[in-house]
Design an enzyme around this catalytic site. Sequence first.
Site, PDB file in Angstrom:
ATOM      1  N   ASP A  82      -6.786  -0.945  -4.347  1.00 45.43           N
ATOM      2  CA  ASP A  82      -5.446  -0.552  -3.899  1.00 45.43           C
ATOM      3  C   ASP A  82      -4.704   0.197  -4.993  1.00 45.43           C
ATOM      4  OD1 ASP A  82      -5.187  -2.899  -5.415  1.00 45.43           O
ATOM      5  OD2 ASP A  82      -3.483  -3.631  -4.244  1.00 45.43           O
ATOM      6  N   GLU A 122      -2.136  -1.532  -9.815  1.00 45.22           N
ATOM      7  CA  GLU A 122      -1.277  -1.550  -8.632  1.00 45.22           C
ATOM      8  C   GLU A 122       0.157  -1.172  -9.005  1.00 45.22           C
ATOM      9  OE1 GLU A 122       0.681  -5.411  -7.316  1.00 45.22           O
ATOM     10  OE2 GLU A 122      -1.030  -5.246  -5.945  1.00 45.22           O
TER      11      GLU A 122
END
Length: 334
Positions: free
Chosen positions: A111, A54
């Site tokens: 993500d 991330e």
Amino acid sequence: MLYRFTLSAGLLVCLFSSISAAQADSAWHVYRERFVNAEGRVIDTGNHNISHSEGQGWGMMLAQHYNDQKTFDQIWRWTRRHLNRPDVSLFSWRYDPRDIPAVRDRNNATDGDLFIAWALYLAAERWDNANYASASKSIRSAILENLTYEVAGFQVLLPGIEGFRRNEGADLNLSYWFIPALQDFAEIEPNESWDRLINDGVKLLDQARFGAYLLPTDWVQITQQGELSPATNWAPRFSFDAVRIPLYFVWGGREEASGLGSIKAFWDDPVHQPAPAWVDVVSDERAEYPISRGVDAIRAYVSGETLPSSTPQQQDDYFSATLLMLVHMAEDMH
């Protein structure tokens, strides 16, 4: 006299534009010096100085946005060297320099993969680099093949390859729906399921509303019958994951999601100011400390208020500073 006034106004516009650009460059310089080391590792100072996919993706996004190809390449090189999975074009989610080996869990975080793929896509456009474009396409293909799943009529993003899909349904994290990336991917690959992911993400957010404030929790479980509830393996909190949802959905132009109004109402509740960093949607227990400057910047952004300065302050840890920078990136892109 009128000509002279018009010229002066034009000069003022140029002056203010130059000042804004200088402030943005200064903010990126401060961020880079505090959170990106010389090798390109983005350091989470609020979490034992670990790194994760991330953060690497966020760092690449910001380096691209501030036209810093040297730092972009450093972050991308480190990410490939230390987090690249040998079996699929995705990235292990966590690097802890205190551990041997530093990467103990090879599972990915979707993500982070989306951030990296989008940063590469944007960088390929900005710097006309076919290698970036090819890498982005490879990651996108791996996401579609390994991390999209249909349950109860919804096309969903699994948070990782392992551990989130069950016979009775799936565990989801709605903050993994990074709408700006999904929108760009839908435009360049209209025959893939990106557009459906966006629309179903909006529907899920509208239904994942729990507790007195009708808030989404960080983790949500969905059954094969389409029933949504706070996931049982995590605390039922609107917290550090879910606070990103408003930024991603408004950035992506999906302000119509009714769940966003509930989040704004919670943050603006006059009875509880400053807004707490998290709330348990079952017990109504609240954090004893307020939202960070970065989360408050998200609140301002989705409410149409003036944003705070983009320059990270000393009290901002990595997470707060990054959210602050991302809010300004979103504002700049609009």
